[in-house]
Motif scaffolding. Structure first.
Motif, PDB file in Angstrom:
ATOM      1  N   MET A  77      27.914  52.210  30.936  1.00  0.00           N
ATOM      2  CA  MET A  77      29.069  51.611  31.620  1.00  0.00           C
ATOM      3  C   MET A  77      29.736  50.576  30.724  1.00  0.00           C
ATOM      4  SD  MET A  77      28.112  51.010  35.573  1.00  0.00           S
ATOM      5  CE  MET A  77      26.352  51.304  35.688  1.00  0.00           C
ATOM      6  N   SER A  78      30.811  50.958  30.099  1.00  0.00           N
ATOM      7  CA  SER A  78      31.508  50.001  29.239  1.00  0.00           C
ATOM      8  C   SER A  78      32.283  49.017  30.114  1.00  0.00           C
ATOM      9  CB  SER A  78      32.477  50.742  28.312  1.00  0.00           C
ATOM     10  OG  SER A  78      33.455  51.388  29.082  1.00  0.00           O
ATOM     11  N   GLU A  79      32.370  47.805  29.667  1.00  0.00           N
ATOM     12  CA  GLU A  79      33.036  46.770  30.455  1.00  0.00           C
ATOM     13  C   GLU A  79      34.553  46.818  30.234  1.00  0.00           C
ATOM     14  OE1 GLU A  79      32.007  44.607  32.821  1.00  0.00           O
ATOM     15  OE2 GLU A  79      30.162  45.796  32.729  1.00  0.00           O
ATOM     16  N   HIS A  80      35.267  47.267  31.250  1.00  0.00           N
ATOM     17  CA  HIS A  80      36.721  47.197  31.183  1.00  0.00           C
ATOM     18  C   HIS A  80      37.146  45.791  31.583  1.00  0.00           C
ATOM     19  CE1 HIS A  80      37.437  51.510  30.741  1.00  0.00           C
ATOM     20  NE2 HIS A  80      36.362  51.653  31.482  1.00  0.00           N
ATOM     21  N   ALA A  81      38.410  45.501  31.342  1.00  0.00           N
ATOM     22  CA  ALA A  81      38.943  44.239  31.840  1.00  0.00           C
ATOM     23  C   ALA A  81      38.918  44.297  33.367  1.00  0.00           C
ATOM     24  CB  ALA A  81      40.371  44.058  31.344  1.00  0.00           C
ATOM     25  N   GLU A  82      38.203  43.385  34.005  1.00  0.00           N
ATOM     26  CA  GLU A  82      38.092  43.419  35.451  1.00  0.00           C
ATOM     27  C   GLU A  82      38.968  42.345  36.068  1.00  0.00           C
ATOM     28  OE1 GLU A  82      34.201  43.283  37.050  1.00  0.00           O
ATOM     29  OE2 GLU A  82      33.495  44.978  35.856  1.00  0.00           O
ATOM     30  N   LEU A  83      39.652  42.736  37.139  1.00  0.00           N
ATOM     31  CA  LEU A  83      40.431  41.759  37.884  1.00  0.00           C
ATOM     32  C   LEU A  83      39.482  40.889  38.684  1.00  0.00           C
ATOM     33  CD1 LEU A  83      43.151  44.196  39.211  1.00  0.00           C
ATOM     34  CD2 LEU A  83      43.436  42.539  37.394  1.00  0.00           C
ATOM     35  N   LYS A  84      39.920  39.670  38.965  1.00  0.00           N
ATOM     36  CA  LYS A  84      39.053  38.772  39.718  1.00  0.00           C
ATOM     37  C   LYS A  84      39.370  38.781  41.208  1.00  0.00           C
ATOM     38  CE  LYS A  84      36.779  37.281  36.138  1.00  0.00           C
ATOM     39  NZ  LYS A  84      36.124  38.546  35.723  1.00  0.00           N
ATOM     40  N   THR A  85      40.532  39.314  41.570  1.00  0.00           N
ATOM     41  CA  THR A  85      40.908  39.324  42.989  1.00  0.00           C
ATOM     42  C   THR A  85      41.211  40.743  43.431  1.00  0.00           C
ATOM     43  OG1 THR A  85      43.194  38.951  42.382  1.00  0.00           O
ATOM     44  CG2 THR A  85      41.911  37.010  42.938  1.00  0.00           C
ATOM     45  N   GLY A  86      41.521  40.870  44.723  1.00  0.00           N
ATOM     46  CA  GLY A  86      41.828  42.198  45.270  1.00  0.00           C
ATOM     47  C   GLY A  86      40.550  42.908  45.655  1.00  0.00           C
ATOM     48  N   PRO A  87      40.698  44.046  46.390  1.00  0.00           N
ATOM     49  CA  PRO A  87      39.519  44.804  46.789  1.00  0.00           C
ATOM     50  C   PRO A  87      38.687  45.194  45.572  1.00  0.00           C
ATOM     51  CG  PRO A  87      41.481  45.617  47.904  1.00  0.00           C
ATOM     52  CD  PRO A  87      41.936  44.632  46.886  1.00  0.00           C
ATOM     53  N   LEU A  88      37.372  45.107  45.747  1.00  0.00           N
ATOM     54  CA  LEU A  88      36.426  45.346  44.659  1.00  0.00           C
ATOM     55  C   LEU A  88      36.657  46.687  43.970  1.00  0.00           C
ATOM     56  CD1 LEU A  88      34.213  43.460  43.754  1.00  0.00           C
ATOM     57  CD2 LEU A  88      32.625  44.616  45.274  1.00  0.00           C
ATOM     58  N   GLU A  89      36.973  47.733  44.825  1.00  0.00           N
ATOM     59  CA  GLU A  89      37.055  49.088  44.282  1.00  0.00           C
ATOM     60  C   GLU A  89      38.289  49.292  43.392  1.00  0.00           C
ATOM     61  OE1 GLU A  89      37.122  48.224  47.405  1.00  0.00           O
ATOM     62  OE2 GLU A  89      38.678  49.270  48.548  1.00  0.00           O
ATOM     63  N   TYR A  90      39.256  48.352  43.439  1.00  0.00           N
ATOM     64  CA  TYR A  90      40.453  48.498  42.609  1.00  0.00           C
ATOM     65  C   TYR A  90      40.396  47.638  41.349  1.00  0.00           C
ATOM     66  CZ  TYR A  90      42.604  50.675  46.725  1.00  0.00           C
ATOM     67  OH  TYR A  90      42.885  51.490  47.781  1.00  0.00           O
ATOM     68  N   ARG A  91      39.326  46.865  41.182  1.00  0.00           N
ATOM     69  CA  ARG A  91      39.357  45.861  40.129  1.00  0.00           C
ATOM     70  C   ARG A  91      39.202  46.437  38.735  1.00  0.00           C
ATOM     71  NH1 ARG A  91      36.095  40.688  42.574  1.00  0.00           N
ATOM     72  NH2 ARG A  91      37.247  40.610  44.521  1.00  0.00           N
ATOM     73  N   ARG A  92      38.300  47.416  38.600  1.00  0.00           N
ATOM     74  CA  ARG A  92      38.164  48.045  37.285  1.00  0.00           C
ATOM     75  C   ARG A  92      39.339  48.978  37.051  1.00  0.00           C
ATOM     76  NH1 ARG A  92      32.942  49.426  34.740  1.00  0.00           N
ATOM     77  NH2 ARG A  92      33.865  51.492  34.612  1.00  0.00           N
ATOM     78  N   GLU A  93      39.625  49.181  35.787  1.00  0.00           N
ATOM     79  CA  GLU A  93      40.771  50.016  35.420  1.00  0.00           C
ATOM     80  C   GLU A  93      40.633  51.438  35.972  1.00  0.00           C
ATOM     81  OE1 GLU A  93      43.193  51.071  31.342  1.00  0.00           O
ATOM     82  OE2 GLU A  93      41.229  50.135  31.217  1.00  0.00           O
ATOM     83  N   ASP A  94      39.381  51.971  35.978  1.00  0.00           N
ATOM     84  CA  ASP A  94      39.198  53.361  36.376  1.00  0.00           C
ATOM     85  C   ASP A  94      39.052  53.528  37.886  1.00  0.00           C
ATOM     86  OD1 ASP A  94      36.802  52.097  36.471  1.00  0.00           O
ATOM     87  OD2 ASP A  94      35.634  53.674  35.522  1.00  0.00           O
ATOM     88  N   GLY A  95      38.921  52.398  38.636  1.00  0.00           N
ATOM     89  CA  GLY A  95      38.759  52.507  40.089  1.00  0.00           C
ATOM     90  C   GLY A  95      39.922  53.214  40.768  1.00  0.00           C
ATOM     91  N   PRO A  96      41.148  52.686  40.624  1.00  0.00           N
ATOM     92  CA  PRO A  96      42.307  53.337  41.263  1.00  0.00           C
ATOM     93  C   PRO A  96      42.499  54.775  40.797  1.00  0.00           C
ATOM     94  CG  PRO A  96      42.896  51.170  40.447  1.00  0.00           C
ATOM     95  CD  PRO A  96      41.528  51.454  39.922  1.00  0.00           C
TER      96      PRO A  96
END
Lengths: 202, 120
Positions: free
Chosen positions: A1-20
């Motif tokens: 699991m490579s670390e993408h830039a993660e957002l700090k806010t918003g629903p958890l499932e949308y925070r990683r780049e690949d989530g949406p």
């Protein structure tokens, strides 16, 4: 699991780049599932009433049974929604509890469906008996198979949640199983209406 | 990109509860229409199919967060899926309704249902 830039806010499932992106991909899958079920509904509608020598549907379909199955799946869809709500409040315990309730209701639905199929077969309405019953068992059976798959999938997600906790990756997986479970209820609404209710009046 | 959900500040997921109660009411109305209303069959079929579509939309909006602001909009695919589904089902019924009246397999009950559907 490579670390993408993660957002700090918003629903958890949308925070990683690949989530949406994954969730979008799952919506595309659901659209394909809609089309798959549409072919089975079309077959059922075309073969409606072709009973041959087998028992007609309106002699076997019963409102209490159909309503029980409908409400089991509807309530499970609701509890699954609550589970995702809990996830967005970042309550792991709440999420797991509501997912287990969803799972139990899903198993209850499957139990009723198996009982129903066995009952029909005893009444002489088997998948080989007529064109109508072939279409009926293919349509409802495919839905039942999807619910069975959902039960195993949901179990796997619960195990991952307990083992790894609420991470953006697991949150995305949970959101996707949630979408799948709601989708099963959407299909069932049409089975309840087009198969059971219409089967009772026509 | 950073959109909060509307109901995250309160403990009760209002959207889910409204969707749930509305779904129960729609299901019971459909069941009542079928068994108790005594309306002509084509009317019953039209009414309960409309109720089913409303309930499906409710599920998509209230439970599946389809209208929620996402990084990527998600409703295009599923709407196209429903469009294809409608074409497949209505088209099949329409095409197969031709000539069914002559076949009389079960006292014509199948032909009758084809006739009702072919109005769409």
């Amino acid at each position: 699991m490579s670390e993408h830039a993660e957002l700090k806010t918003g629903p958890l499932e949308y925070r990683r780049e690949d989530g949406p992106l994954t969730i979008l991909g799952f919506w595309i899958f659901l659209a394909a599932e809609v089309v798959l079920f549409s072919t089975l509904f079309a077959t059922y509608a075309v073969l409606f009433g072709r009973y041959g020598d087998a028992t007609p549907a309106h002699e076997l379909f019963e409102m209490p049974m159909a309503l029980t199955m409908t409400f089991l799946l509807l309530v499970s869809s609701f509890t699954c929604g609550i589970a995702v709500h809990m996830m967005r409040k970042e309550s792991l315990k709440g999420l797991v509890i509501w997912l287990i309730i969803t799972l139990a209701l899903g198993l209850g639905f499957l139990g009723f469906e198996i009982y129903e199929f066995v009952h029909y077969v005893h009444e002489g309405a088997t998948i080989q008996s007529s064109a109508f019953w072939s279409a009926f068992f293919t349509l409802t059976g495919t839905h039942g198979l999807h619910v069975t798959l959902g039960v195993f999938w949901c179990t796997a997600i619960i195990i991952q949640l307990i083992r790894f906790g609420l991470t953006p990756v697991i949150a995305r997986k949970t959101f996707v199983i949630g979408l799948y479970w709601h989708f099963l209820d959407v299909v069932w609404i049409f089975i309840f209406t087009a198969v059971y209710l219409i089967g009772m009046v026509v | 990109m950073s959109e909060h959900t509307e109901h995250s500040e309160s403990g009760i997921p209002v959207k889910h509860v409204i969707g749930f109660i509305a779904s129960i009411v729609l299901t019971l109305v459909a069941a009542y229409t079928t068994v108790m209303s005594g309306l002509p069959v084509p009317w019953i079929i039209a009414i309960i199919m409309i109720l089913a579509v409303i309930q499906a939309v409710l599920q998509l909006v209230m439970f599946m967060h389809i209208a929620e602001k996402n990084p990527i909009p998600q409703y295009g695919n599923i709407l196209f899926g429903f469009f294809i589904a409608a074409v497949v089902i209505a088209g099949s019924i329409w095409v197969m309704s031709f000539g069914m009246h002559d076949m009389d397999m079960n006292g014509g009950s199948g032909g009758g249902s084809g006739e009702e559907h072919s109005e769409h």
